[in-house]
Design a protein around this motif. Structure first.
Motif, short mmCIF file in Angstrom:
data_model
loop_
_atom_site.label_atom_id
_atom_site.label_comp_id
_atom_site.label_asym_id
_atom_site.label_seq_id
_atom_site.Cartn_x
_atom_site.Cartn_y
_atom_site.Cartn_z
N GLN A 58 0.83 -1.20 0.00
CA GLN A 58 0.00 0.00 0.00
C GLN A 58 0.88 1.26 0.00
N GLN A 59 1.95 1.24 0.77
CA GLN A 59 2.87 2.38 0.80
C GLN A 59 3.51 2.60 -0.57
N ASP A 60 3.91 1.51 -1.22
CA ASP A 60 4.56 1.61 -2.53
C ASP A 60 3.63 2.21 -3.58
N ALA A 61 2.33 2.02 -3.38
CA ALA A 61 1.36 2.50 -4.37
C ALA A 61 1.13 4.00 -4.27
N ILE A 62 1.63 4.63 -3.21
CA ILE A 62 1.44 6.07 -3.02
C ILE A 62 2.55 6.82 -3.75
N GLU A 63 2.17 7.59 -4.74
CA GLU A 63 3.14 8.26 -5.59
C GLU A 63 3.97 9.29 -4.82
N SER A 64 3.30 10.07 -3.96
CA SER A 64 3.98 11.11 -3.18
C SER A 64 3.66 10.95 -1.71
N PRO A 65 4.52 10.28 -0.95
CA PRO A 65 4.28 10.10 0.49
C PRO A 65 4.11 11.43 1.23
N GLY A 66 4.90 12.45 0.84
CA GLY A 66 4.76 13.74 1.51
C GLY A 66 3.38 14.33 1.33
N ALA A 67 2.84 14.22 0.12
CA ALA A 67 1.49 14.73 -0.14
C ALA A 67 0.46 13.92 0.64
N TRP A 68 0.66 12.62 0.72
CA TRP A 68 -0.27 11.75 1.46
C TRP A 68 -0.27 12.14 2.94
N LEU A 69 0.90 12.34 3.51
CA LEU A 69 1.01 12.71 4.92
C LEU A 69 0.34 14.05 5.19
N THR A 70 0.54 15.03 4.29
CA THR A 70 -0.08 16.34 4.46
C THR A 70 -1.60 16.26 4.40
#
Length: 312
Positions: A58-70
């Motif tokens: 699931q983490q790998d599928a997130i293109e921009s972790p920083g954007a997801w966290l925000t």
């Protein structure tokens, strides 16, 4: 959504360091949204808990972790703002945002002895002065989130819409409404050196119990508000009028213990005062200066909001 820094964007499997490097950005955002560093830390901790609750796939599928966290942190803060309104109805006295010291004066140990992560230190600028945060408190949760994300952190309204759950056009209207509140409450500009001089003069007049000097430094329509949270003795209701505030401050000076010291300090990036008793900070005073007079005084005595000021 893009962020000001997006470490991990080029790597499908972001390292722990890359993910954690977003922490300062998240703390800065959450403090401006919530007005409480303790609540901001909780919101950021919850954000990271949700990240690490996901599987590696699931983490790998997130293109921009920083954007997801925000995005997740913004939604958590929005929910906290909505529930905070109900909680503050039972708060003892007035609620004032948590004041922050200058970074060089930041106590580096938490209660219990744990070292404070440097990422927990909020960047001090105009968007965290106490007068600004107090105006943010008057906004609806959606207005506050839309305004802070767009006007302070420069996210697009399309990005803000992902967090607020409204259309970009609606978010534009929210931010516009918030902007009008800020403009209506914004005092005329006073140079920093002049503000510091007025606060210094107020301190000296207060220590001298010079009521006429205090009245001369206070706007006739000045307001003083105190926050003890039911944990420290203070006045429960706002004091309105320069003369009334001057009389109240002289009375405070008369009752002040002999071991209490009044010091000039920076409060949320602005000239302020702190009262220390046996080296422990027991009160923080923030000021809004308009022209050559003090328009607002905020007094924070709730010890839970003074943990960054003292280890006592």
């Amino acid at each position: 959504m893009t962020t000001q820094s997006e470490p991990g964007h080029d790597r499908p499997d972001p390292s722990l360091d890359a993910i954690m490097s977003e922490r300062r950005q998240l703390i800065n955002l959450a403090y401006r949204l919530l007005g409480s560093l303790a609540e901001a830390e909780d919101a950021v901790q919850e954000t990271y808990a949700r990240w690490y609750a996901m599987s590696a796939r699931q983490q790998d599928a997130i293109e921009s972790p920083g954007a997801w966290l925000t995005t997740v942190a913004g939604r958590i803060c929005l929910n906290q703002l909505r529930s905070a309104r109900a909680r503050r109805e039972t708060y003892v006295g007035e609620w004032i945002p948590e004041p922050l010291p200058e970074r060089t004066e930041w106590i580096s140990v938490r209660p219990g002895g744990a070292t404070v992560d440097p990422a927990d230190r909020v960047t001090l600028d105009e968007s965290v002065n106490l007068a600004f945060l107090v105006v943010l408190e008057s906004m609806t949760p959606a207005e506050r989130v839309a305004f802070v994300l767009h006007d302070v952190f420069r996210y697009s309204f399309a990005e803000v819409a992902e967090i607020v759950g409204r259309t970009p056009a609606a978010c534009r209207q929210l931010a516009s409404s918030a902007r009008r509140r800020i403009r209506a409450a914004q005092p005329s500009a006073t140079p920093a050196a002049q503000r510091a001089g007025i606060v210094r003069d107020f301190k000296q007049a207060w220590e001298a119990k010079d009521i006429d000097a205090l009245i001369g430094l206070l706007d006739p329509d000045a307001t003083a508000i105190a926050d003890g949270g039911g944990l420290a003795i203070t006045f429960l209701h706002p004091i309105e009028g320069g003369e009334q505030i001057a009389h109240a401050w002289v009375e405070i000076a008369r009752r002040r213990p002999g071991n209490m010291t009044l010091l000039e300090r920076t409060v949320n990036g602005q000239p302020g005062l702190v009262a220390q008793q046996d080296g422990v900070t027991v009160s923080v005073f923030a000021f809004e200066v308009e022209g050559d007079r003090i328009k607002h005084i905020w007094v924070v005595r709730n010890p839970e909001k003074l943990r960054r000021w003292t280890t006592g």
